[in-house]
Scaffold this active site. Structure first.
Site, PDB file in Angstrom:
ATOM      1  N   ARG A  82     -12.498   8.756 -10.264  1.00 40.85           N
ATOM      2  CA  ARG A  82     -11.166   8.326 -10.859  1.00 40.85           C
ATOM      3  C   ARG A  82     -11.470   6.848 -11.748  1.00 40.85           C
ATOM      4  O   ARG A  82     -12.546   6.503 -11.692  1.00 40.85           O
ATOM      5  CB  ARG A  82     -10.314   7.877  -9.674  1.00 40.85           C
ATOM      6  CG  ARG A  82     -10.137   9.084  -8.838  1.00 40.85           C
ATOM      7  CD  ARG A  82      -8.929   8.480  -7.385  1.00 40.85           C
ATOM      8  NE  ARG A  82      -8.929   9.438  -6.704  1.00 40.85           N
ATOM      9  CZ  ARG A  82      -8.509   9.287  -5.401  1.00 40.85           C
ATOM     10  NH1 ARG A  82      -8.375   7.997  -5.006  1.00 40.85           N
ATOM     11  NH2 ARG A  82      -8.510  10.200  -4.472  1.00 40.85           N
ATOM     12  N   ASP A 130      -1.268  -0.604   5.923  1.00 41.88           N
ATOM     13  CA  ASP A 130      -1.586  -0.203   7.158  1.00 41.88           C
ATOM     14  C   ASP A 130      -3.118  -0.444   7.460  1.00 41.88           C
ATOM     15  O   ASP A 130      -3.309   0.244   8.718  1.00 41.88           O
ATOM     16  CB  ASP A 130      -1.241   1.616   7.505  1.00 41.88           C
ATOM     17  CG  ASP A 130      -2.156   2.227   6.462  1.00 41.88           C
ATOM     18  OD1 ASP A 130      -2.349   1.888   5.495  1.00 41.88           O
ATOM     19  OD2 ASP A 130      -2.532   3.561   6.796  1.00 41.88           O
ATOM     20  N   ASP A 173       0.860  -1.270  -0.026  1.00 35.43           N
ATOM     21  CA  ASP A 173      -0.221   0.104   0.177  1.00 35.43           C
ATOM     22  C   ASP A 173       1.021   1.261   0.141  1.00 35.43           C
ATOM     23  O   ASP A 173       2.296   1.161   0.216  1.00 35.43           O
ATOM     24  CB  ASP A 173      -0.684  -0.203   1.349  1.00 35.43           C
ATOM     25  CG  ASP A 173      -1.612   1.280   1.643  1.00 35.43           C
ATOM     26  OD1 ASP A 173      -2.237   1.921   0.623  1.00 35.43           O
ATOM     27  OD2 ASP A 173      -1.260   1.589   2.742  1.00 35.43           O
ATOM     28  N   ARG A 210      -7.110  19.506   6.202  1.00 35.45           N
ATOM     29  CA  ARG A 210      -6.924  18.130   6.305  1.00 35.45           C
ATOM     30  C   ARG A 210      -6.780  17.733   7.691  1.00 35.45           C
ATOM     31  O   ARG A 210      -7.441  16.930   8.148  1.00 35.45           O
ATOM     32  CB  ARG A 210      -5.672  17.679   5.424  1.00 35.45           C
ATOM     33  CG  ARG A 210      -5.331  16.268   5.469  1.00 35.45           C
ATOM     34  CD  ARG A 210      -4.261  15.788   4.383  1.00 35.45           C
ATOM     35  NE  ARG A 210      -4.960  15.645   3.242  1.00 35.45           N
ATOM     36  CZ  ARG A 210      -5.040  14.345   2.938  1.00 35.45           C
ATOM     37  NH1 ARG A 210      -5.175  13.340   3.638  1.00 35.45           N
ATOM     38  NH2 ARG A 210      -5.821  14.139   1.677  1.00 35.45           N
ATOM     39  N   ASP A 262      -0.336   5.149   0.828  1.00 35.01           N
ATOM     40  CA  ASP A 262      -0.534   6.062   1.998  1.00 35.01           C
ATOM     41  C   ASP A 262      -0.531   5.539   3.308  1.00 35.01           C
ATOM     42  O   ASP A 262      -1.139   4.410   3.566  1.00 35.01           O
ATOM     43  CB  ASP A 262      -1.861   6.957   1.621  1.00 35.01           C
ATOM     44  CG  ASP A 262      -1.687   8.022   0.740  1.00 35.01           C
ATOM     45  OD1 ASP A 262      -1.638   9.076   0.775  1.00 35.01           O
ATOM     46  OD2 ASP A 262      -1.893   7.366  -0.351  1.00 35.01           O
TER      47      ASP A 262
HETATM   48  O1  M1P Z   1      -4.109   5.544  -0.439  1.00 32.01           O
HETATM   49  C1  M1P Z   1      -4.873   5.816   0.719  1.00 32.01           C
HETATM   50  C2  M1P Z   1      -5.984   6.928   0.519  1.00 32.01           C
HETATM   51  O2  M1P Z   1      -5.298   8.104   0.249  1.00 32.01           O
HETATM   52  C3  M1P Z   1      -6.166   9.353  -0.039  1.00 32.01           C
HETATM   53  O3  M1P Z   1      -6.892   9.299   1.185  1.00 32.01           O
HETATM   54  P1  M1P Z   1      -7.084  10.640   1.922  1.00 32.01           P
HETATM   55  O4  M1P Z   1      -7.153  11.879   0.993  1.00 32.01           O
HETATM   56  O5  M1P Z   1      -8.554  10.490   2.678  1.00 32.01           O
HETATM   57  O6  M1P Z   1      -6.088  10.653   3.002  1.00 32.01           O
HETATM   58  C4  M1P Z   1      -6.931   9.151  -1.140  1.00 32.01           C
HETATM   59  O7  M1P Z   1      -6.415   9.158  -2.305  1.00 32.01           O
HETATM   60  C5  M1P Z   1      -7.804   7.783  -0.930  1.00 32.01           C
HETATM   61  O8  M1P Z   1      -8.514   7.412  -2.186  1.00 32.01           O
HETATM   62  C6  M1P Z   1      -6.801   6.557  -0.764  1.00 32.01           C
HETATM   63  O9  M1P Z   1      -7.438   5.225  -0.524  1.00 32.01           O
END
Ligand code: M1P
Length: 247
Positions: A118, A203, A12, A136, A14
């Site tokens: 998307r 995560d 993954d 955010r 983020d």
């Molecule tokens: O990759 C995890 C997520 O990252 C973003 O989430 P957020 O903006 O809520 O932190 C988005 O790109 C989401 O689609 C993605 O799953």
């Protein structure tokens, strides 16, 4: 350089390779680059390729074996798109998302781009995807306390049962038709690598998280290991202590 054939990585982005919606940390990129000289490494993410390019340095992107973007609804190798899934969200769903945006109890400023279409999916973000970093964080804190996203995802699941609603990132909800979430990457990567052990780092591998179905499917397919991490420091610690980082 020949890559070791027996293990491949799927990760993954983020919260695993990078902080949420932020660039990969430099020391992490230096270590990961070494790993990429020895192992095949794929990324799977809810984000589209533009966001991947904002967060992952070009020297890393050019060395990964593939990127499953937009929840696995599009797949890139060396910047070339190898497949994409078609999906047009129905009007009633978009109307309901607009209703939630207009009726949120979040007391601070809202920003544009609250519905992002998307490839193969929709990302819904009450505060608006174009919010600055401070907003955010503010929304994330408020949502942690109010559980707005959890509530919305539950209601939407009851009203629109043919979709999956998952909370992958910090401020938004990912929406896909059943079967078109990250889970699809499991079968696809197993097809490319029928014999290798797949090590998946994520995560959100716990039930309800947006890595859960993918992790479970990999386990069903066999010869897979799931590594649940809290952040990239944790991921690095796993790679280091299991002997995957070579100088
Ligand atoms: O990759 C995890 C997520 O990252 C973003 O989430 P957020 O903006 O809520 O932190 C988005 O790109 C989401 O689609 C993605 O799953």
């Amino acid at each position: 350089m020949d890559k070791k054939p027996e293990v491949i990585f799927l990760s993954d982005m983020d919260g695993t390779l990078t902080p949420s919606r932020l660039p990969m940390e430099e020391h992490f990129a230096r270590e990961l680059e070494k790993l990429l000289d020895h192992y095949k490494f794929y990324i799977v993410t809810g984000s589209d390729l533009a966001k991947v390019a904002e967060q992952i340095p070009p020297n890393i992107i050019s060395k990964v074996s593939g990127v499953y973007a937009s929840m696995g609804n599009e797949f890139y190798v060396s910047g070339k798109k190898l497949y994409e899934n078609e999906f047009t969200p129905e009007g009633a769903l978009l109307e309901k998302l607009t209703f939630y945006r207009n009726n949120t109890k979040y007391p601070y400023e809202l920003y544009p781009n609250f519905i992002e279409e998307r490839c193969g999916m929709v990302n819904f973000c009450v505060v608006g995807r174009d919010c600055p970093l401070a907003a955010r964080r503010q929304y994330q804190e408020w949502d942690d306390a109010s559980k707005e996203r959890e509530g919305i995802a539950l209601e939407l699941s009851a009203e629109f049962p043919k979709y999956d609603f998952s909370i992958g990132g910090s401020i938004s909800i990912d929406i896909v038709p059943h079967g078109f979430g990250k889970v699809q990457a499991a079968d696809r990567i197993r097809k490319i690598h029928p014999n290798e052990k797949i090590i998946f780092l994520g995560d959100r591998t716990e039930k309800g998280g947006n890595d859960y179905d993918l992790a479970q499917r990999l386990l069903e397919l066999g010869n897979s290991e799931i590594v649940a991490v809290r952040d990239s420091t944790d991921a690095l610690e796993y790679l280091r202590s299991n002997g995957f980082l070579h100088d």
